[in-house]
Write a protein that holds these residues in place. Structure first.
Motif, PDB file in Angstrom:
ATOM      1  N   ARG A 373       8.671  96.642 -30.808  1.00  0.00           N
ATOM      2  CA  ARG A 373       8.403  95.953 -32.108  1.00  0.00           C
ATOM      3  C   ARG A 373       7.469  94.775 -32.216  1.00  0.00           C
ATOM      4  O   ARG A 373       6.616  93.560 -31.954  1.00  0.00           O
ATOM      5  CB  ARG A 373       9.052  95.965 -33.667  1.00  0.00           C
ATOM      6  N   LEU A 374       9.033  93.802 -30.827  1.00  0.00           N
ATOM      7  CA  LEU A 374       8.087  92.344 -30.763  1.00  0.00           C
ATOM      8  C   LEU A 374       6.960  92.301 -29.160  1.00  0.00           C
ATOM      9  O   LEU A 374       6.301  91.532 -30.229  1.00  0.00           O
ATOM     10  CB  LEU A 374       9.322  91.807 -30.143  1.00  0.00           C
ATOM     11  N   ARG A 375       7.516  93.415 -28.977  1.00  0.00           N
ATOM     12  CA  ARG A 375       6.168  93.079 -27.664  1.00  0.00           C
ATOM     13  C   ARG A 375       4.827  93.438 -28.390  1.00  0.00           C
ATOM     14  O   ARG A 375       3.436  93.176 -27.596  1.00  0.00           O
ATOM     15  CB  ARG A 375       6.314  93.326 -26.469  1.00  0.00           C
ATOM     16  N   SER A 376       4.998  94.035 -28.962  1.00  0.00           N
ATOM     17  CA  SER A 376       3.292  94.682 -30.223  1.00  0.00           C
ATOM     18  C   SER A 376       3.053  93.782 -31.109  1.00  0.00           C
ATOM     19  O   SER A 376       1.644  94.223 -31.455  1.00  0.00           O
ATOM     20  CB  SER A 376       3.626  96.456 -30.107  1.00  0.00           C
ATOM     21  N   GLY A 377       3.461  92.682 -30.964  1.00  0.00           N
ATOM     22  CA  GLY A 377       3.474  91.918 -32.881  1.00  0.00           C
ATOM     23  C   GLY A 377       3.679  92.277 -33.354  1.00  0.00           C
ATOM     24  O   GLY A 377       3.264  91.868 -35.153  1.00  0.00           O
ATOM     25  N   ASP A 378       4.137  93.786 -34.109  1.00  0.00           N
ATOM     26  CA  ASP A 378       4.790  94.172 -35.057  1.00  0.00           C
ATOM     27  C   ASP A 378       6.114  92.919 -36.481  1.00  0.00           C
ATOM     28  O   ASP A 378       6.853  93.517 -35.693  1.00  0.00           O
ATOM     29  CB  ASP A 378       5.605  95.330 -35.374  1.00  0.00           C
ATOM     30  N   VAL A 379       5.462  92.574 -36.839  1.00  0.00           N
ATOM     31  CA  VAL A 379       6.323  91.354 -37.524  1.00  0.00           C
ATOM     32  C   VAL A 379       7.254  91.855 -38.246  1.00  0.00           C
ATOM     33  O   VAL A 379       8.272  91.717 -38.444  1.00  0.00           O
ATOM     34  CB  VAL A 379       5.388  89.273 -37.891  1.00  0.00           C
ATOM     35  N   ARG A 384      11.971  93.775 -40.166  1.00  0.00           N
ATOM     36  CA  ARG A 384      13.241  95.022 -40.545  1.00  0.00           C
ATOM     37  C   ARG A 384      13.797  95.612 -39.197  1.00  0.00           C
ATOM     38  O   ARG A 384      15.444  96.139 -39.431  1.00  0.00           O
ATOM     39  CB  ARG A 384      12.331  96.605 -40.722  1.00  0.00           C
ATOM     40  N   THR A 385      13.869  95.362 -37.693  1.00  0.00           N
ATOM     41  CA  THR A 385      14.419  95.802 -37.154  1.00  0.00           C
ATOM     42  C   THR A 385      15.983  95.380 -36.594  1.00  0.00           C
ATOM     43  O   THR A 385      17.385  95.363 -36.853  1.00  0.00           O
ATOM     44  CB  THR A 385      14.127  96.161 -35.637  1.00  0.00           C
ATOM     45  N   VAL A 386      15.918  93.817 -36.664  1.00  0.00           N
ATOM     46  CA  VAL A 386      16.600  92.888 -37.416  1.00  0.00           C
ATOM     47  C   VAL A 386      17.875  92.833 -37.970  1.00  0.00           C
ATOM     48  O   VAL A 386      18.600  92.561 -38.183  1.00  0.00           O
ATOM     49  CB  VAL A 386      15.944  91.630 -37.423  1.00  0.00           C
ATOM     50  N   ARG A 387      17.092  93.369 -39.444  1.00  0.00           N
ATOM     51  CA  ARG A 387      17.787  93.241 -40.838  1.00  0.00           C
ATOM     52  C   ARG A 387      18.757  94.414 -40.062  1.00  0.00           C
ATOM     53  O   ARG A 387      19.684  94.558 -40.697  1.00  0.00           O
ATOM     54  CB  ARG A 387      16.651  93.574 -41.731  1.00  0.00           C
ATOM     55  N   ASP A 388      18.455  95.387 -39.765  1.00  0.00           N
ATOM     56  CA  ASP A 388      19.028  96.798 -39.388  1.00  0.00           C
ATOM     57  C   ASP A 388      19.741  96.633 -38.317  1.00  0.00           C
ATOM     58  O   ASP A 388      21.471  97.132 -38.450  1.00  0.00           O
ATOM     59  CB  ASP A 388      18.504  98.191 -39.596  1.00  0.00           C
ATOM     60  N   LEU A 389      20.062  95.790 -37.524  1.00  0.00           N
ATOM     61  CA  LEU A 389      20.796  95.398 -36.403  1.00  0.00           C
ATOM     62  C   LEU A 389      21.860  94.442 -37.045  1.00  0.00           C
ATOM     63  O   LEU A 389      23.546  94.607 -36.433  1.00  0.00           O
ATOM     64  CB  LEU A 389      20.390  94.588 -35.198  1.00  0.00           C
ATOM     65  N   ARG A 390      21.634  94.228 -37.901  1.00  0.00           N
ATOM     66  CA  ARG A 390      22.176  93.027 -38.226  1.00  0.00           C
ATOM     67  C   ARG A 390      23.512  93.523 -39.553  1.00  0.00           C
ATOM     68  O   ARG A 390      24.827  93.793 -39.785  1.00  0.00           O
ATOM     69  CB  ARG A 390      21.932  92.008 -38.951  1.00  0.00           C
TER      70      ARG A 390
END
Length: 624
Positions: A373-379, A384-390
């Protein structure tokens, strides 16, 4: 225990080859009536008609489907008849329609060609040698070496690649002139020349889009159940490798349920430390309690504990190497693995189920989701992924930031930054005792150092490429499985490497494997109710052979002698850093040592160099 054959060879050469392979008295031989094509097999399927000769070592796991599609008569048809019908229908493309663990050779009189193949699961091997219009193939290299014309010359470049843990070149072996048939590939040999074709293309599997999360869970359960069921044939006595992790627990549970329907049971083996080990960060060091909780759910599972140090390290190496035509991967882990198979043979088991590919299939952790998601530019997706990881993954902000940086920074810059913050990452020479000068001369130094024994450095943000790279680098399992059959009469089968299951797991979106930030989320959800909560809710990884230092310490005098013997081998002295190996033994911290560096130094670098060196001496005839 396999087959051999060839073209334009004295029949005596093929007879010698099959004798080198034999474990049974069920030998068959055949010679084509109008050509110089010859076959011989030991306890393998052998069939032919006026056009084809087929020899097959393995299992047909989709036999009923093939019978239906080919119109052959059910139970009365032999495996050989099915194989002949499949080839007549689809030609060389027939192998894409066959599911199972197998090696196969076909002589096609119409095209005057041999076709050699092995399935993608990599638990069957097939090798060939070709010279001056001659061909000899065999399911083990020892079958080739029974022919006096076949050289036994080690390949320095392959040894360098092995010691550097580089991805495998498809055809290459440790011997010059000896080629292997890569898993999922077809070798066509005719008139002294061969071509290589890849018939399994998992990178092209389309992404699976289902309506509900539960649909993915059901799909995984169904295909895993079929992968297990087809590997437990009637009349066979079944064992399983049962650790405390999700993969082997899932395979054992599914096998127990299938066997219970037939009034049968399984014997599950767990390697555990005889000497209590302290807990380590993100690791649990005794897998027995988790494994016992799995076994307790199924009354038809007999649970057997095997001490990690049940066999002395060097004794286990001597035994295992007698059946292996390839360097062993890990000397310390080999001790408990060999002890399990020795106990399984004593109990009269026929099959051992394992789950060595599970981390890349059923329990893939979904780690590449943030990177993608980071490398594809999907902000939005990244946030959302950062929130879920946390929240769901319990990750710290610093840990998430580090993972994000690893995803986007060039490898060299990432390494410098980590070193600047005192978080240096392990590199090639942490994992390997390859001699630096030998590495330079090999021509693979730049590639090996860039890789650093970490395939994520070459498959960044692409979970499919990463998992396929790991599967490709794990084809040593076939040599281990063949050795287990030879030494113990036990067939090793891995449902987590089933072609249908691999393709399913590659097709499932990463989001399912890391749903709500929980690593390995899909298998945790799919197996709820079939496995105990203590296994499903465990976030730590089990540490196999946590007390390996005990085995290593007991072997220390013998290990010093082993390194001294390696100095008598010019090639071992050239490719291995023997000075470093001796220094490591002199600085051995003892059984109470802690810290990750000891794992790198002894469990990885020294152990891999030791098995490589012993292999070299064995080939040279110096291990008598």
């Amino acid at each position: 225990m396999g087959f051999c054959g060839g073209w334009n060879l004295p029949f005596g050469s093929v007879e010698k080859a099959v004798r080198a392979l034999m474990r049974s008295t069920r030998r068959s031989t055949g010679r084509h009536a109008e050509a110089a094509a010859v076959f011989a097999c030991d306890d393998a399927v052998f069939a032919g008609d006026d056009r084809l000769f087929v020899v097959f070592d393995g299992r047909l796991d989709n036999r009923e489907e093939l019978e239906r599609r080919l119109g052959v008569p059910g139970a009365s048809a032999s495996d050989g008849a099915i194989l002949l019908a499949a080839y007549h229908r689809w030609g060389g493309n027939c192998f894409a329609h066959i599911v199972g663990d197998y090696a196969c050779a076909v002589w096609d009189d119409a095209s005057r060609a041999f076709f050699l193949t092995t399935d993608p699961g990599a638990l069957r091997t097939l090798f060939f040698w070709s010279d001056r219009g001659r061909l000899l193939f065999a399911t083990e290299q020892r079958g080739l070496f029974a022919c006096p014309d076949v050289p036994r010359e080690l390949d320095p470049e392959q040894m360098a690649a092995w010691l550097a843990m580089l991805p495998r070149e498809p055809l290459r072996t440790f011997f010059r002139g000896i080629r292997r048939v890569p898993p999922g590939h077809l070798v066509r040999w005719s008139a002294g020349k061969f071509t290589l074709e890849c018939w399994w293309r998992p990178e092209n599997v389309p992404t699976l889009r289902l309506k509900r999360d539960e649909d993915y869970e059901e799909a995984l359960r169904d295909v895993l159940a079929e992968a297990v069921r087809c590997r437990i044939r009637p009349g066979e006595r079944i064992g399983t490798h049962l650790s405390g992790g999700l993969d082997s627990s899932s395979v054992t549970a599914v096998a127990a349920r299938a066997l219970a329907e037939e009034g049968r049971g399984a014997t599950a083996f767990t390697a555990a430390p005889r000497h209590p080990q302290p807990s380590r960060r993100n690791r649990f060091t005794d897998e027995w309690p988790h494994a016992a909780a799995v076994a307790a759910l199924y009354s038809n599972v007999e649970h057997v504990r095997v001490d990690n140090d049940a066999m002395p390290m060097l004794d286990a190496l001597d035994l295992r190497e007698a059946g292996n035509d390839w360097p062993l991967l890990n000397a310390s882990h080999n001790a408990w693995d060999t002890a399990i198979h020795r106990d399984a043979r004593r109990r009269g088991l026929d099959v051992m189920l394992q789950a060595s590919m599970g981390n890349m299939t059923i329990s893939y952790d979904g780690t590449e989701l943030l990177a993608r998601r980071l490398r594809s530019g999907d902000v939005v997706g990244t946030l959302r992924t950062v929130r879920d990881l946390r929240r769901g993954g319990g990750r710290s902000w610093l840990g998430i930031a580090g993972q994000a940086a690893d995803s986007v920074l060039p490898v060299a810059l990432r390494r410098r930054l980590r070193a600047a913050f005192g978080k240096g990452e392990a590199g090639l020479f942490d994992y390997s005792a390859i001699h630096p000068e030998f590495l330079k001369r090999s021509g693979v130094a730049e590639q090996a150092i860039a890789l650093g024994c970490n395939l994520r450095n070459v498959a960044r943000a692409d979970s499919r490429a990463l998992r396929l790279a790991v599967l490709d680098r794990s084809d040593h399992r076939g040599h281990s499985a063949m050795a287990t059959r030879r030494l113990f009469g036990i067939d090793v089968r891995d449902p987590t490497g089933d072609r249908r299951l691999v393709e399913l797991c590659l097709s499932i979106p990463d989001e399912q494997f890391a749903k709500e930030g929980v690593p390995r989320s899909l298998i945790r959800r799919a197996m709820r109710g079939l496995l105990p909560d203590v296994v499903l809710d465990e976030r730590r990884k089990g540490l196999q052979a946590a007390d390996w230092r005990v085995t290593f310490d007991a072997a220390l005098p013998g290990l010093r002698q082993e390194v001294a013997r390696l100095r008598n081998s010019p090639f071992a002295s050239e490719c291995l850093d023997l000075n470093r190996m001796e220094a490591l033994l002199a600085a051995w911290p003892g059984v109470e040592a802690t810290g990750e560096q000891a794992n790198y130094d002894y469990l990885c670098a020294f152990s891999r160099a030791l098995t490589a060196g012993r292999f070299i001496r064995r080939v040279e005839g110096g291990n008598g």
